[in-house]
Design a protein around this motif. Structure first.
Motif, mmCIF file in Angstrom:
data_model
loop_
_atom_site.group_PDB
_atom_site.id
_atom_site.type_symbol
_atom_site.label_atom_id
_atom_site.label_comp_id
_atom_site.label_asym_id
_atom_site.label_seq_id
_atom_site.Cartn_x
_atom_site.Cartn_y
_atom_site.Cartn_z
ATOM 1 N N ILE A 2 -23.305 11.522 -30.115
ATOM 2 C CA ILE A 2 -23.499 10.227 -30.757
ATOM 3 C C ILE A 2 -24.493 9.403 -29.937
ATOM 4 N N GLU A 3 -25.047 8.378 -30.564
ATOM 5 C CA GLU A 3 -25.971 7.485 -29.881
ATOM 6 C C GLU A 3 -25.423 6.066 -29.980
ATOM 7 N N VAL A 4 -25.218 5.429 -28.825
ATOM 8 C CA VAL A 4 -24.674 4.082 -28.762
ATOM 9 C C VAL A 4 -25.767 3.165 -28.217
ATOM 10 N N VAL A 5 -25.908 1.997 -28.814
ATOM 11 C CA VAL A 5 -26.932 1.035 -28.406
ATOM 12 C C VAL A 5 -26.271 -0.050 -27.566
ATOM 13 N N LYS A 13 -32.758 -3.393 -25.361
ATOM 14 C CA LYS A 13 -31.747 -2.548 -25.998
ATOM 15 C C LYS A 13 -31.919 -1.139 -25.470
ATOM 16 N N ARG A 15 -30.625 2.835 -25.673
ATOM 17 C CA ARG A 15 -29.926 3.830 -26.493
ATOM 18 C C ARG A 15 -29.436 4.940 -25.567
ATOM 19 N N LYS A 17 -27.271 8.573 -25.429
ATOM 20 C CA LYS A 17 -26.670 9.705 -26.143
ATOM 21 C C LYS A 17 -25.506 10.225 -25.303
ATOM 22 N N ASP A 64 -21.237 6.598 -33.768
ATOM 23 C CA ASP A 64 -22.690 6.720 -33.743
ATOM 24 C C ASP A 64 -23.346 5.440 -34.270
ATOM 25 N N GLY A 65 -24.307 4.921 -33.512
ATOM 26 C CA GLY A 65 -25.066 3.739 -33.929
ATOM 27 C C GLY A 65 -24.400 2.414 -33.614
ATOM 28 N N ASN A 67 -23.153 -0.912 -31.599
ATOM 29 C CA ASN A 67 -23.750 -1.782 -30.585
ATOM 30 C C ASN A 67 -22.675 -2.290 -29.626
#
Length: 73
Positions: A2-5, A13, A15, A17, A64-65, A67
């Motif tokens: 997953i990718e967290v911001v 910001k 990103r 993974k 995923d995604g 913030n």
């Protein structure tokens, strides 16, 4: 994967993974490597909730995604 911001509230910001099974402590280590900061000085929040290092991203329902707010102690 997953990718967290992470938003540091200063316009940056980042990103990151990671795996949903990673703990917040593992996530802070990955984040610290990307921004060049000691992971022990990073505080992650969502609203007023401060995330604890020993609990996994999945347990906090971080997907995923999503913030997160990044603060420094």
């Amino acid at each position: 994967m997953i990718e967290v911001v992470c938003n540091d509230r200063l316009g940056k910001k980042i990103r990151v993974k990671c795996l949903p099974t990673d703990t917040i402590g593992d996530f802070k280590k990955l984040l610290g490597l990307q921004i060049g900061t000691d992971p022990n000085k990073i505080v992650l929040k969502k609203g007023y909730m401060i995330f604890k290092d020993h609990i996994s991203l999945d347990d906090y329902e971080i997907h995923d995604g999503m913030n997160l707010e990044l603060y420094y102690s």
